[in-house]
Design an enzyme around this catalytic site. Structure first.
Site, short mmCIF file in Angstrom:
data_model
loop_
_atom_site.label_atom_id
_atom_site.label_comp_id
_atom_site.label_asym_id
_atom_site.label_seq_id
_atom_site.Cartn_x
_atom_site.Cartn_y
_atom_site.Cartn_z
N TYR A 142 0.82 -1.21 0.00
CA TYR A 142 0.00 0.00 0.00
C TYR A 142 0.86 1.27 0.00
O TYR A 142 0.38 2.35 -0.30
CB TYR A 142 -0.95 0.03 1.21
CG TYR A 142 -2.03 -1.03 1.16
CD1 TYR A 142 -2.26 -1.77 0.02
CD2 TYR A 142 -2.82 -1.29 2.27
CE1 TYR A 142 -3.24 -2.75 -0.03
CE2 TYR A 142 -3.80 -2.27 2.23
CZ TYR A 142 -4.00 -2.99 1.09
OH TYR A 142 -4.97 -3.96 1.04
N LYS A 193 3.53 -15.36 1.40
CA LYS A 193 3.57 -16.28 0.26
C LYS A 193 5.02 -16.40 -0.22
O LYS A 193 5.38 -15.88 -1.28
CB LYS A 193 2.61 -15.82 -0.85
CG LYS A 193 1.18 -16.27 -0.52
CD LYS A 193 0.18 -15.98 -1.60
CE LYS A 193 0.37 -16.78 -2.87
NZ LYS A 193 -0.11 -18.17 -2.79
N ASP A 226 -2.81 -17.99 1.22
CA ASP A 226 -4.01 -18.56 0.58
C ASP A 226 -4.53 -19.74 1.39
O ASP A 226 -5.74 -19.89 1.60
CB ASP A 226 -3.73 -18.94 -0.88
CG ASP A 226 -2.45 -19.76 -1.06
OD1 ASP A 226 -1.61 -19.77 -0.14
OD2 ASP A 226 -2.30 -20.39 -2.12
N ASP A 250 -5.20 -7.12 5.64
CA ASP A 250 -6.43 -6.41 5.30
C ASP A 250 -7.51 -7.42 4.92
O ASP A 250 -8.64 -7.40 5.43
CB ASP A 250 -6.11 -5.47 4.12
CG ASP A 250 -7.18 -4.44 3.88
OD1 ASP A 250 -8.16 -4.40 4.64
OD2 ASP A 250 -7.05 -3.66 2.92
N ASP A 254 -10.72 -9.08 7.48
CA ASP A 254 -12.12 -8.90 7.09
C ASP A 254 -12.85 -10.24 7.03
O ASP A 254 -14.00 -10.35 7.44
CB ASP A 254 -12.23 -8.20 5.72
CG ASP A 254 -12.37 -6.69 5.88
OD1 ASP A 254 -12.02 -6.18 6.97
OD2 ASP A 254 -12.84 -6.03 4.93
#
Ligand code: NAD
Length: 368
Positions: A142, A193, A226, A250, A254
């Site tokens: 970000y 990852k 994942d 993030d 959620d």
């Protein structure tokens, strides 16, 4: 009796309604003689823009820097949809996070037994769920540079975001996660990852080093992001503390939040680096936004905001017992059947924001 200075930033929409309930709960804690709270009020978001033409004033930034903790409700709303980009409501939030150096975002996903049936997962999978997601908040994709869209000679465009982490950024967030785990169930799952990303390789390496050097007593596992997403909805109770980067955090926080029912239930904390006395800059806020669709109606759920105050007691003021009792007061009123509209489900009726706040304050008073 210790006294703490809290900067209260109600913000926009339902913000002022839910922060009013925090003041009731804080009064119960002070009346019981556990600590004194001096609340200073400031403006952030659209309300600050209306007053000063900025998303937060320099005077309020200075108050935030000086406070023992900042308690913020939410910013934004349709009224400010067209204000200039650099003074949009969210700019106030981002400025606070950046200037206070709040690199660690703590998002608990806690499933109150009384609400287990409201989850989108089977009741037995989520009942008693208690996960803490620790998301790196000031680095990663970000913020990494270059971040741009360029025009190519062939008429196409090229967009670039840069995922970048340095050792110290991973070290400090890992340390926060391990310290938290020691006070919980002593297990950290670190997620990245590394199979396809260099930043993941470094992340895994640094977390492994921090663990070996300073926290060998805590159980550490690594899980690809994942796979972790899948496990979160398959068997969420296997996790205690999850630590991950800004982007994965993030998304995963959620997902975890929806395991527990309404947005109106979820608190969060954002912490900065510890100073020489072990004190951290900190901001506490509900996960939800300003809910303009229900603002002013007196029906917002104040639990996320009250829970955020509870996190301030726990992580900034060391008032662990009072924080536990606030969580218990929330659980008790829910178990007694009290519901605001957002968590009503099949219940016959719902109560107002202030009735929910009163009930939690009363339950706390009894427990104290
Ligand atoms: P939102 O969280 O404000 O609302 C989503 C839905 O959840 C709405 O239906 C709302 O009524 C409901 N809801 C949220 N909190 C609730 C509560 N405490 N009690 C009962 N119901 C609740 O998200 P949104 O609608 O996408 O955004 C509205 C505004 O808030 C936008 O301007 C957005 O930019 C802003 N926002 C701010 C923050 C923040 O301040 N941290 C976070 C998210 C969104």
């Amino acid at each position: 009796m210790a006294s703490y200075n809290i900067l209260l930033l109600p913000g926009d929409g339902i913000g002022p309604e839910v922060t009013a309930e925090v003041e009731k709960v804080a009064k119960v804690v002070s009346d019981a003689g556990l600590a004194k709270f001096e609340f200073e009020k400031g403006l952030v978001g659209g309300s600050a823009y209306d007053a000063h033409g900025k998303a937060i004033s320099e005077a309020d930034m200075a108050r935030a820097q000086a406070a023992d903790a900042v308690l913020l409700a939410a910013v934004g709303g349709p009224k400010w949809a067209n204000v200039p980009y650099d003074v949009r409501p969210e700019a106030g939030l981002l400025r606070l996070r950046k200037d206070l150096g709040l690199f660690a975002n703590l998002r608990p996903a806690l499933c109150y037994p009384a609400l287990a049936e409201a989850s989108s997962l089977k009741q037995e999978l989520v009942e008693g769920l208690d996960i803490m997601i620790v998301r790196e908040l000031t680095g990663g994709v970000y913020f990494g540079e270059p971040k741009e869209i360029t025009n190519l000679p062939n008429g196409q465009k090229r967009a670039v975001d840069t995922q970048v982490y340095e050792t110290y950024e991973v070290e400090r967030i890992a340390a926060v996660a391990f310290e938290l785990a020691r006070k919980r169930n002593n297990k950290v799952t670190s997620s990245e990852k590394h199979n396809v990303m260099k930043s993941g390789v470094l992340w895994k390496e640094v977390v492994t080093d921090v663990h070996a050097k300073s926290f060998p007593d805590v159980q550490l596992e690594h899980m690809l992001a994942d796979a972790l997403g899948m496990q979160l909805v398959r068997r969420p109770k296997q996790f205690d503390v999850i630590v991950t980067d800004n982007l994965f955090g993030d998304l995963l926080s959620d997902v975890a939040s929806m395991l527990t029912g309404s947005l109106g239930m979820l608190p969060s904390a954002s912490l900065g680096a510890a100073d020489a006395n072990g004190k951290r800059k900190a901001m506490y806020e509900p996960v939800h936004g300003s809910a303009p669709d229900i603002a002013g109606k007196g029906i917002a759920n104040p639990i996320a905001m009250i829970g955020s105050f509870g996190m301030a007691l726990r992580y900034s003021f060391g008032l662990i017992e009072a924080a536990d009792l606030i969580d218990k007061a929330i659980a008790d009123v829910l178990a007694a059947g009290l519901r605001t509209a957002d968590i009503k489900g099949d219940a016959p009726s719902s109560v107002s924001t202030s009735a929910m706040g009163d009930a939690i304050a009363n339950a706390l008073k009894k427990a104290l």
